[in-house]
Design a protein around this motif. Structure first.
Motif, PDB file in Angstrom:
ATOM      1  N   LYS A 113      10.962  69.656  65.495  1.00 56.60           N
ATOM      2  CA  LYS A 113      10.307  70.739  64.750  1.00 56.60           C
ATOM      3  C   LYS A 113      11.359  71.346  63.830  1.00 56.60           C
ATOM      4  O   LYS A 113      12.215  72.086  64.281  1.00 56.60           O
ATOM      5  N   PHE A 114      11.289  70.985  62.571  1.00 57.12           N
ATOM      6  CA  PHE A 114      12.280  71.433  61.603  1.00 57.12           C
ATOM      7  C   PHE A 114      11.610  72.174  60.459  1.00 57.12           C
ATOM      8  O   PHE A 114      10.410  72.040  60.238  1.00 57.12           O
ATOM      9  N   LYS A 115      12.436  72.937  59.764  1.00 56.48           N
ATOM     10  CA  LYS A 115      12.024  73.569  58.509  1.00 56.48           C
ATOM     11  C   LYS A 115      13.000  73.097  57.446  1.00 56.48           C
ATOM     12  O   LYS A 115      14.196  72.993  57.702  1.00 56.48           O
ATOM     13  N   MET A 116      12.487  72.862  56.258  1.00 55.18           N
ATOM     14  CA  MET A 116      13.356  72.527  55.128  1.00 55.18           C
ATOM     15  C   MET A 116      13.889  73.847  54.566  1.00 55.18           C
ATOM     16  O   MET A 116      13.140  74.623  53.989  1.00 55.18           O
ATOM     17  N   VAL A 117      15.165  74.091  54.783  1.00 52.81           N
ATOM     18  CA  VAL A 117      15.803  75.327  54.332  1.00 52.81           C
ATOM     19  C   VAL A 117      16.132  75.233  52.840  1.00 52.81           C
ATOM     20  O   VAL A 117      16.066  76.218  52.117  1.00 52.81           O
ATOM     21  N   THR A 118      16.506  74.053  52.403  1.00 44.94           N
ATOM     22  CA  THR A 118      16.659  73.739  50.984  1.00 44.94           C
ATOM     23  C   THR A 118      15.935  72.406  50.795  1.00 44.94           C
ATOM     24  O   THR A 118      15.418  71.837  51.767  1.00 44.94           O
ATOM     25  N   HIS A 119      15.949  71.871  49.597  1.00 41.83           N
ATOM     26  CA  HIS A 119      15.265  70.593  49.387  1.00 41.83           C
ATOM     27  C   HIS A 119      15.932  69.439  50.132  1.00 41.83           C
ATOM     28  O   HIS A 119      15.339  68.389  50.297  1.00 41.83           O
ATOM     29  N   SER A 120      17.161  69.641  50.617  1.00 42.48           N
ATOM     30  CA  SER A 120      17.874  68.553  51.282  1.00 42.48           C
ATOM     31  C   SER A 120      18.428  68.908  52.666  1.00 42.48           C
ATOM     32  O   SER A 120      19.152  68.110  53.251  1.00 42.48           O
ATOM     33  N   ILE A 121      18.087  70.089  53.177  1.00 43.97           N
ATOM     34  CA  ILE A 121      18.626  70.492  54.480  1.00 43.97           C
ATOM     35  C   ILE A 121      17.497  70.883  55.413  1.00 43.97           C
ATOM     36  O   ILE A 121      16.835  71.903  55.216  1.00 43.97           O
ATOM     37  N   ALA A 122      17.296  70.039  56.436  1.00 44.11           N
ATOM     38  CA  ALA A 122      16.313  70.313  57.481  1.00 44.11           C
ATOM     39  C   ALA A 122      17.033  70.976  58.648  1.00 44.11           C
ATOM     40  O   ALA A 122      18.119  70.539  59.046  1.00 44.11           O
TER      41      ALA A 122
END
Length: 163
Positions: A113-122
């Motif tokens: 269960k992740f969130k994309m904090v930036t377009h390249s960082i989960a």
């Protein structure tokens, strides 16, 4: 001189690292650190080739700590690429003192269960705790893809994403 930069990037060595980051910080050595990668003979062979002539070591956490204390490393500037935030935290807990820490790419891990904090960082909730533990050691975590990019405060990005 020792560790001038630590980048947390699960892609390890790639074009941005070798052509831009290494040159920008003037690194004499590139060290990839992760216990699993260090025990993979294929990655140990291929990663130094991807470094395009930059002296490169693929080491376990323990061996990374030993290398940065060595006379060889003390003569130059070392850039460490930690595969995971847990790798970075373990190094810090064991006494490593990099001049700066940047969070690079962290691809999502399937089944988490992740969130994309930036377009390249989960980031998962567990990862967020690790990043906060790193910051609690007195480090400002930034995220930027290229050295010329404006740095973003990574803890602020976590808060913005409710992590």
């Amino acid at each position: 001189m020792a560790v001038v930069h630590m980048r947390i990037d699960n892609r390890l060595i790639h074009g941005q690292v070798t052509t831009t980051w290494v040159g920008n910080i003037g690194a004499d050595y590139l060290v990839v650190t992760n216990d699993k990668v260090a025990n993979d003979p294929v990655q140990k062979m291929l990663l130094p080739q991807a470094a395009r002539g930059v002296p490169t070591k693929v080491l376990s956490i323990k061996d990374t700590l030993n290398f940065v204390k060595s006379a060889e490393a003390q003569k130059g500037k070392v850039m460490i690429v930690a595969k995971l935030p847990t790798d970075a935290l373990t190094l810090l807990e064991d006494g490593l003192q990099p001049a700066e820490i940047n969070v690079g790419n962290q691809a999502p891990v399937p089944g988490t269960k992740f969130k994309m904090v930036t377009h390249s960082i989960a980031v998962t909730a567990a990862d967020a705790e690790v990043y906060r533990a790193i910051a609690a050691k007195g480090y400002t975590l930034t995220c930027k893809m290229m050295p010329s990019d404006r740095p973003t405060d990574f803890l602020e990005a976590l808060k913005k994403n409710k992590l």
